[in-house]
Design a protein around this motif. Structure first.
Motif, mmCIF file in Angstrom:
data_model
loop_
_atom_site.group_PDB
_atom_site.id
_atom_site.type_symbol
_atom_site.label_atom_id
_atom_site.label_comp_id
_atom_site.label_asym_id
_atom_site.label_seq_id
_atom_site.Cartn_x
_atom_site.Cartn_y
_atom_site.Cartn_z
ATOM 1 N N ILE A 3 0.837 -1.187 0.000
ATOM 2 C CA ILE A 3 0.000 0.000 0.000
ATOM 3 C C ILE A 3 0.872 1.237 0.000
ATOM 4 C CG2 ILE A 3 -1.766 1.263 1.278
ATOM 5 C CD1 ILE A 3 -2.719 -1.408 2.363
ATOM 6 N N SER A 4 0.506 2.230 -0.841
ATOM 7 C CA SER A 4 1.277 3.465 -0.938
ATOM 8 C C SER A 4 1.362 4.155 0.412
ATOM 9 C CB SER A 4 0.605 4.391 -1.957
ATOM 10 O OG SER A 4 1.257 5.616 -2.016
ATOM 11 N N GLY A 5 2.579 4.589 0.740
ATOM 12 C CA GLY A 5 2.771 5.355 1.967
ATOM 13 C C GLY A 5 3.073 4.519 3.184
ATOM 14 N N GLU A 6 3.051 3.191 3.085
ATOM 15 C CA GLU A 6 3.324 2.353 4.245
ATOM 16 C C GLU A 6 4.790 2.445 4.633
ATOM 17 O OE1 GLU A 6 2.546 -2.245 5.719
ATOM 18 O OE2 GLU A 6 1.941 -1.564 3.743
ATOM 19 N N LYS A 16 10.192 4.010 3.246
ATOM 20 C CA LYS A 16 8.828 4.365 2.887
ATOM 21 C C LYS A 16 8.604 4.061 1.416
ATOM 22 C CE LYS A 16 5.575 8.243 2.649
ATOM 23 N NZ LYS A 16 5.434 9.701 2.784
ATOM 24 N N VAL A 17 7.668 3.165 1.140
ATOM 25 C CA VAL A 17 7.307 2.876 -0.236
ATOM 26 C C VAL A 17 6.294 3.925 -0.657
ATOM 27 C CG1 VAL A 17 6.288 1.206 -1.803
ATOM 28 C CG2 VAL A 17 7.717 0.414 0.077
ATOM 29 N N ILE A 18 6.614 4.725 -1.659
ATOM 30 C CA ILE A 18 5.761 5.857 -1.996
ATOM 31 C C ILE A 18 4.842 5.588 -3.177
ATOM 32 C CG2 ILE A 18 7.355 7.545 -1.057
ATOM 33 C CD1 ILE A 18 8.411 8.074 -3.818
ATOM 34 N N GLU A 23 2.607 -4.363 -11.579
ATOM 35 C CA GLU A 23 3.269 -4.599 -12.861
ATOM 36 C C GLU A 23 2.991 -3.424 -13.794
ATOM 37 O OE1 GLU A 23 3.355 -7.908 -16.451
ATOM 38 O OE2 GLU A 23 2.096 -8.199 -14.692
ATOM 39 N N GLY A 24 4.050 -2.904 -14.412
ATOM 40 C CA GLY A 24 3.903 -1.806 -15.339
ATOM 41 C C GLY A 24 3.904 -0.443 -14.694
ATOM 42 N N CYS A 25 3.936 -0.352 -13.347
ATOM 43 C CA CYS A 25 3.936 0.944 -12.684
ATOM 44 C C CYS A 25 5.328 1.249 -12.137
ATOM 45 C CB CYS A 25 2.898 0.964 -11.558
ATOM 46 S SG CYS A 25 1.209 0.820 -12.148
ATOM 47 N N ALA A 26 5.443 2.429 -11.569
ATOM 48 C CA ALA A 26 6.751 2.854 -11.068
ATOM 49 C C ALA A 26 7.157 2.037 -9.854
ATOM 50 C CB ALA A 26 6.697 4.332 -10.717
ATOM 51 N N ASP A 27 8.430 1.720 -9.772
ATOM 52 C CA ASP A 27 9.002 1.045 -8.619
ATOM 53 C C ASP A 27 9.751 2.113 -7.841
ATOM 54 O OD1 ASP A 27 11.620 -1.451 -8.186
ATOM 55 O OD2 ASP A 27 10.169 -0.632 -6.792
ATOM 56 N N ARG A 191 5.538 11.961 -14.958
ATOM 57 C CA ARG A 191 4.342 12.485 -14.285
ATOM 58 C C ARG A 191 3.067 11.833 -14.826
ATOM 59 N NH1 ARG A 191 7.449 17.371 -14.608
ATOM 60 N NH2 ARG A 191 6.480 17.907 -16.617
ATOM 61 N N ASN A 192 2.930 11.791 -16.142
ATOM 62 C CA ASN A 192 1.685 11.313 -16.732
ATOM 63 C C ASN A 192 1.466 9.816 -16.545
ATOM 64 O OD1 ASN A 192 1.281 13.912 -17.549
ATOM 65 N ND2 ASN A 192 1.283 13.482 -19.746
ATOM 66 N N LEU A 193 2.553 9.056 -16.408
ATOM 67 C CA LEU A 193 2.429 7.609 -16.257
ATOM 68 C C LEU A 193 2.441 7.162 -14.808
ATOM 69 C CD1 LEU A 193 4.799 6.550 -19.172
ATOM 70 C CD2 LEU A 193 2.297 6.508 -19.165
ATOM 71 N N SER A 194 2.620 8.091 -13.894
ATOM 72 C CA SER A 194 2.614 7.748 -12.472
ATOM 73 C C SER A 194 1.211 7.375 -12.022
ATOM 74 C CB SER A 194 3.109 8.940 -11.647
ATOM 75 O OG SER A 194 2.850 8.730 -10.269
ATOM 76 N N PRO A 195 1.070 6.352 -11.172
ATOM 77 C CA PRO A 195 -0.260 5.994 -10.648
ATOM 78 C C PRO A 195 -0.906 7.130 -9.864
ATOM 79 C CG PRO A 195 1.322 4.239 -10.229
ATOM 80 C CD PRO A 195 2.108 5.415 -10.724
ATOM 81 N N ASP A 196 -0.098 8.070 -9.363
ATOM 82 C CA ASP A 196 -0.644 9.167 -8.578
ATOM 83 C C ASP A 196 -1.108 10.342 -9.435
ATOM 84 O OD1 ASP A 196 -0.115 7.771 -6.283
ATOM 85 O OD2 ASP A 196 1.849 8.695 -5.960
ATOM 86 N N TYR A 197 -0.837 10.290 -10.749
ATOM 87 C CA TYR A 197 -1.240 11.401 -11.605
ATOM 88 C C TYR A 197 -2.761 11.405 -11.732
ATOM 89 C CZ TYR A 197 -0.875 14.745 -15.457
ATOM 90 O OH TYR A 197 -0.969 15.865 -16.249
#
Length: 361
Positions: A3-6, A16-18, A23-27, A191-197
């Motif tokens: 989970i993001s932020g854990e 902190k994993v941000i 799969e396919g997202c930023a590590d 930025r555009n491909l980040s899950p947080d965008y």
């Protein structure tokens, strides 16, 4: 799934994993101890053996992101400590480092210094075994990592010219030759491909967008920056090769289907074989016969893509590769897949185009 932020704690170390490592997202991660930095870097960049020197700054922090595009990847880092990395093996990847602050020093075997990239500059680095990278403390940088086979395919597709020597981007300032334009494209892709965008789509649209960003970045890399292949665009930014070398290359292109020896090339060039070999080492980074092999591989690749061959063995023999098995090894090393696979993909694409034409006809 993480989970993001854990935040994880172990033996006084904090990481902190941000972002989610789907799969396919930023590590991506943030770390605030030497152990956590090393553990996460080894997981994200396993071909490098990492070290955080003990004389580094007391403030120990690293923020790191990795964004996979299609065949390429973007990494970005900001760290308070100095970092060192040693390549474990050859990976046939080329990394293009944009240094925002601090600096990166590239070394070869036995500690030989090869290149320093200061703040505000960009240069390319080949990932070869025993290659050493030293990152200054309080540095921030962004890198584009490209498999050599993908870079070769894109170069030939964009320019229509054969890839006859390995790509090298010399030390270049951000303000020169639109280097900053490529940097901004990579930042926008991050930025555009980040899950947080806000408008990020992790479904079917993301691979299409990632591939489009990759093609745009490579087009800018080839067309705008002063690399050693710039003459393919007729820009003339680098010293012209000797006329004897150009004559030899013209003779190669005109006789790809005929047996050619080094003596044949020297005769066409009007110089001795030794002088010709010396010129190719200086201006092409290899031997005349190696360059001839690259021309023939490019011709084979073009024939396969255009559907101009039905049999790989016949194609290999027609281009003077007497051993079809050896031809397949060379082709796969150059383009990242076997010639039979490339032929199958070309046929499948041809069927799709034919179906589309029939449907809209």
């Amino acid at each position: 799934m993480v989970i993001s932020g854990e935040v994880f704690e172990a033996a006084g170390e904090r990481t902190k994993v941000i972002e989610r490592p789907d799969e396919g997202c930023a590590d991506s991660f943030e770390a605030s101890s030497r152990g956590a930095i090393l553990r996460n870097l080894e997981a994200s960049e396993p071909n490098w053996r990492w070290l955080v020197p003990f004389d580094s700054a007391a403030d120990c922090s690293l923020r790191f992101t990795r964004q996979q595009l299609h065949t390429t990847a973007i990494t970005s880092a900001e760290h308070s400590v100095s970092l060192e990395a040693l390549a474990r093996r050859n990976t046939a990847h080329i990394s293009i480092f944009f240094v925002r602050t601090g600096g990166i020093e590239i070394g070869g075997r036995r500690g030989r210094k090869m290149l320093s990239i200061p703040a505000g500059h960009v240069a390319s680095v080949c990932q070869l075994a025993a290659r050493r990278l030293a990152f200054d403390a309080r540095s921030s940088w962004l890198a584009l990592h490209i498999p050599a086979s993908a870079l070769r395919r894109h170069f030939e597709d964009i320019t229509g010219r054969p890839y006859v020597q390995k790509f090298v981007l010399p030390l270049t300032g951000f303000s020169e030759a639109d280097a900053d334009g490529l940097y901004q494209t990579l930042r926008q892709a991050e930025r555009n491909l980040s899950p947080d965008y806000p408008s990020s789509d992790s479904g079917e649209e993301r691979p299409i967008l990632a591939k489009a960003y990759e093609q745009l970045a490579l087009a800018k890399l080839f067309a705008k920056l002063p690399h050693n292949l710039a003459d393919a665009f007729g820009r003339g930014t680098l010293p012209a090769a000797p006329r004897q070398l150009l004559k030899a290359e013209a003779f190669m292109r005109e006789n790809l289907s005929k047996p050619i020896t080094i003596d044949d090339l020297a005769g066409a060039a009007g110089c001795s074989p030794r002088a010709l070999q010396r010129m190719f080492r200086t201006y092409r980074g290899g031997s005349p016969i190696g360059t001839l092999c690259n021309y023939r591989l490019a011709a084979a690749h073009c024939a396969i893509k255009a559907g101009q061959t039905a049999n790989i063995t016949d194609l290999a023999i027609s281009l003077q590769f007497s051993n079809p098995g050896r031809f397949s090894v060379l082709y796969k090393s150059a383009y990242g897949l076997s010639p039979s696979s490339a032929l199958r993909f070309a046929r499948d694409e041809g069927k799709i185009e034919l179906a589309d034409t029939s449907e809209h006809g």
